[in-house]
Design a protein around this motif. Sequence first.
Motif, mmCIF file in Angstrom:
data_model
loop_
_atom_site.group_PDB
_atom_site.id
_atom_site.type_symbol
_atom_site.label_atom_id
_atom_site.label_comp_id
_atom_site.label_asym_id
_atom_site.label_seq_id
_atom_site.Cartn_x
_atom_site.Cartn_y
_atom_site.Cartn_z
ATOM 1 N N GLY A 121 0.791 -1.220 0.000
ATOM 2 C CA GLY A 121 0.000 0.000 0.000
ATOM 3 C C GLY A 121 0.821 1.266 0.000
ATOM 4 O O GLY A 121 0.311 2.345 -0.330
ATOM 5 N N ALA A 122 2.084 1.137 0.329
ATOM 6 C CA ALA A 122 2.970 2.310 0.299
ATOM 7 C C ALA A 122 3.368 2.610 -1.136
ATOM 8 O O ALA A 122 3.147 1.813 -2.055
ATOM 9 C CB ALA A 122 4.200 2.056 1.167
ATOM 10 N N SER A 123 3.985 3.770 -1.302
ATOM 11 C CA SER A 123 4.510 4.143 -2.617
ATOM 12 C C SER A 123 5.947 3.650 -2.737
ATOM 13 O O SER A 123 6.709 3.711 -1.776
ATOM 14 C CB SER A 123 4.483 5.665 -2.789
ATOM 15 N N LEU A 124 6.285 3.145 -3.912
ATOM 16 C CA LEU A 124 7.654 2.696 -4.095
ATOM 17 C C LEU A 124 8.368 3.580 -5.116
ATOM 18 O O LEU A 124 7.759 4.086 -6.074
ATOM 19 C CB LEU A 124 7.717 1.226 -4.502
ATOM 20 N N GLU A 125 9.647 3.781 -4.852
ATOM 21 C CA GLU A 125 10.500 4.494 -5.804
ATOM 22 C C GLU A 125 11.872 3.849 -5.752
ATOM 23 O O GLU A 125 12.542 3.847 -4.720
ATOM 24 C CB GLU A 125 10.608 5.984 -5.470
ATOM 25 N N LEU A 126 12.281 3.277 -6.865
ATOM 26 C CA LEU A 126 13.586 2.645 -6.976
ATOM 27 C C LEU A 126 14.496 3.559 -7.781
ATOM 28 O O LEU A 126 14.140 4.001 -8.881
ATOM 29 C CB LEU A 126 13.461 1.273 -7.655
ATOM 30 N N ARG A 127 15.680 3.778 -7.234
ATOM 31 C CA ARG A 127 16.574 4.765 -7.821
ATOM 32 C C ARG A 127 17.507 4.175 -8.880
ATOM 33 O O ARG A 127 17.984 3.049 -8.735
ATOM 34 C CB ARG A 127 17.400 5.437 -6.728
ATOM 35 N N CYS A 128 17.765 4.984 -9.896
ATOM 36 C CA CYS A 128 18.694 4.606 -10.958
ATOM 37 C C CYS A 128 19.363 5.871 -11.460
ATOM 38 O O CYS A 128 18.672 6.850 -11.788
ATOM 39 C CB CYS A 128 17.957 3.914 -12.099
ATOM 40 N N GLY A 174 4.541 2.153 -18.018
ATOM 41 C CA GLY A 174 4.828 0.826 -18.526
ATOM 42 C C GLY A 174 3.782 -0.175 -18.092
ATOM 43 O O GLY A 174 2.647 0.172 -17.754
ATOM 44 N N THR A 175 4.197 -1.415 -18.060
ATOM 45 C CA THR A 175 3.295 -2.485 -17.678
ATOM 46 C C THR A 175 3.196 -2.608 -16.158
ATOM 47 O O THR A 175 4.014 -2.022 -15.429
ATOM 48 C CB THR A 175 3.769 -3.819 -18.265
ATOM 49 N N LYS A 176 2.222 -3.356 -15.698
ATOM 50 C CA LYS A 176 2.047 -3.668 -14.267
ATOM 51 C C LYS A 176 1.863 -2.418 -13.409
ATOM 52 O O LYS A 176 2.092 -2.464 -12.198
ATOM 53 C CB LYS A 176 3.228 -4.493 -13.746
ATOM 54 N N GLY A 177 1.455 -1.309 -13.977
ATOM 55 C CA GLY A 177 1.190 -0.098 -13.213
ATOM 56 C C GLY A 177 2.407 0.728 -12.872
ATOM 57 O O GLY A 177 2.327 1.675 -12.081
ATOM 58 N N PHE A 178 3.547 0.401 -13.448
ATOM 59 C CA PHE A 178 4.775 1.140 -13.167
ATOM 60 C C PHE A 178 4.920 2.350 -14.085
ATOM 61 O O PHE A 178 4.421 2.365 -15.204
ATOM 62 C CB PHE A 178 6.001 0.240 -13.337
ATOM 63 N N GLU A 179 5.622 3.352 -13.575
ATOM 64 C CA GLU A 179 6.036 4.481 -14.385
ATOM 65 C C GLU A 179 7.430 4.903 -13.936
ATOM 66 O O GLU A 179 7.907 4.511 -12.858
ATOM 67 C CB GLU A 179 5.064 5.651 -14.282
ATOM 68 N N ALA A 180 8.107 5.661 -14.783
ATOM 69 C CA ALA A 180 9.456 6.130 -14.455
ATOM 70 C C ALA A 180 9.607 7.564 -14.923
ATOM 71 O O ALA A 180 9.001 7.974 -15.925
ATOM 72 C CB ALA A 180 10.512 5.239 -15.092
ATOM 73 N N GLU A 181 10.407 8.306 -14.216
ATOM 74 C CA GLU A 181 10.650 9.697 -14.542
ATOM 75 C C GLU A 181 12.104 9.897 -14.924
ATOM 76 O O GLU A 181 13.018 9.565 -14.148
ATOM 77 C CB GLU A 181 10.298 10.607 -13.370
ATOM 78 N N PHE A 182 12.313 10.434 -16.104
ATOM 79 C CA PHE A 182 13.655 10.756 -16.579
ATOM 80 C C PHE A 182 13.986 12.183 -16.174
ATOM 81 O O PHE A 182 13.213 13.107 -16.445
ATOM 82 C CB PHE A 182 13.727 10.613 -18.095
ATOM 83 N N ARG A 183 15.127 12.357 -15.511
ATOM 84 C CA ARG A 183 15.584 13.693 -15.134
ATOM 85 C C ARG A 183 16.996 13.894 -15.662
ATOM 86 O O ARG A 183 17.954 13.325 -15.120
ATOM 87 C CB ARG A 183 15.554 13.872 -13.622
ATOM 88 N N LYS A 184 17.092 14.693 -16.702
ATOM 89 C CA LYS A 184 18.407 14.941 -17.300
ATOM 90 C C LYS A 184 19.306 15.706 -16.330
ATOM 91 O O LYS A 184 20.521 15.495 -16.320
ATOM 92 C CB LYS A 184 18.223 15.734 -18.598
ATOM 93 N N SER A 185 18.713 16.556 -15.512
ATOM 94 C CA SER A 185 19.490 17.435 -14.639
ATOM 95 C C SER A 185 20.371 16.656 -13.667
ATOM 96 O O SER A 185 21.482 17.081 -13.336
ATOM 97 C CB SER A 185 18.562 18.366 -13.862
ATOM 98 N N ASN A 186 19.868 15.495 -13.219
ATOM 99 C CA ASN A 186 20.698 14.700 -12.315
ATOM 100 C C ASN A 186 20.919 13.284 -12.834
ATOM 101 O O ASN A 186 21.262 12.369 -12.084
ATOM 102 C CB ASN A 186 20.123 14.675 -10.903
ATOM 103 N N SER A 187 20.726 13.102 -14.136
ATOM 104 C CA SER A 187 21.013 11.813 -14.790
ATOM 105 C C SER A 187 20.350 10.651 -14.064
ATOM 106 O O SER A 187 20.994 9.658 -13.726
ATOM 107 C CB SER A 187 22.536 11.576 -14.862
#
Lengths: 116, 113
Positions: free
Chosen positions: A16-23, A59-72
Motif C-alpha cells: 500500500g505504500a509508494s515505491l521508488e527505486l533509484r537509478c 509501462g506495464t504492471k502499473g509502473f512508471e518512471a521519470e527521466f531527469r536529465k538534470s541529475n542523470s
Amino acid sequence: AQSVDQPDAHVTLSEGASLELRCSYSYSAAPYLFWYVQYPGQSLQFLLKYITGDTVVKGTKGFEAEFRKSNSSFNLKKSPAHWSDSAKYFCALEVLASSSFSKLVFGQGTSLSVVP
Amino acid sequence: AQTIHQWPVAEIKAVGSPLSLGCTIKGKSSPNLYWYWQATGGTLQQLFYSITVGQVESVVQLNLSASRPKDDQFILSTEKLLLSHSGFYLCAWSRQGSSYEQYFGPGTRLTVL
C-alpha cells in the motif's frame, strides 16, 4: 565511461505504500533507458523505456518512471505497491558499442520486498 | 506473437566437459539475438550478439563461443567448462536498430561441479 548505478541493493516497504527505486546513469550521448523486472527463479521482463519526449513514461504492471536529465536519473515508481511486486528490478542503459550495434549496460539491481 | 525458447532448462556438468545451450525465436524474422550471463544474485553481463545469420560478435571473453546457424537459432557453447561458468544463461531478442527493448527467454541454469 558508460555506467548505470542502482544505489539501493535492497528495499523493503509495506503493502500500500509508494515505491521508488533509484537509478542513475553516466553516458555522454542522449540516453535510452529501460527498466526490467526479474521474479525469483525467473527470467527478465520488460517494464518500460525512455527514448525521447515525455519525461514520465508509463509501462506495464502499473509502473512508471521519470527521466531527469538534470541529475542523470531514471527512477521507477508505483503507487500503491502490492506484495506481488516483490522481485529484483534492473535499470539498463543502451550504449553504442559499434557503428552498427548498441548494447545494454545493466545496473546491479534492486531487490524489492513488499510486506503485508 | 513472438516466442523464445531455451534448452535445456537446467544442466549439471563437470569441469572440463563440453557444453551447448540453445535458443530459438519464433514469430519474428531477422531479429537481433543476444546471450547474457547472470551469476547467482548478480547483474547481467552481455556475452554475444548477432544481427544476422552466420555473424556473431563477442562482447566479453569468458572462454565461450556462439553461433547463429539459422535466422531463428542462437547457440552458446564451449569445449571445456570452468567452475566460473556456473550461473544463469539468458537468450534475448530485439528488433533491429536502436532503442528497441530486448525480450528475454526463460533461461538455462548451469551448475558446474
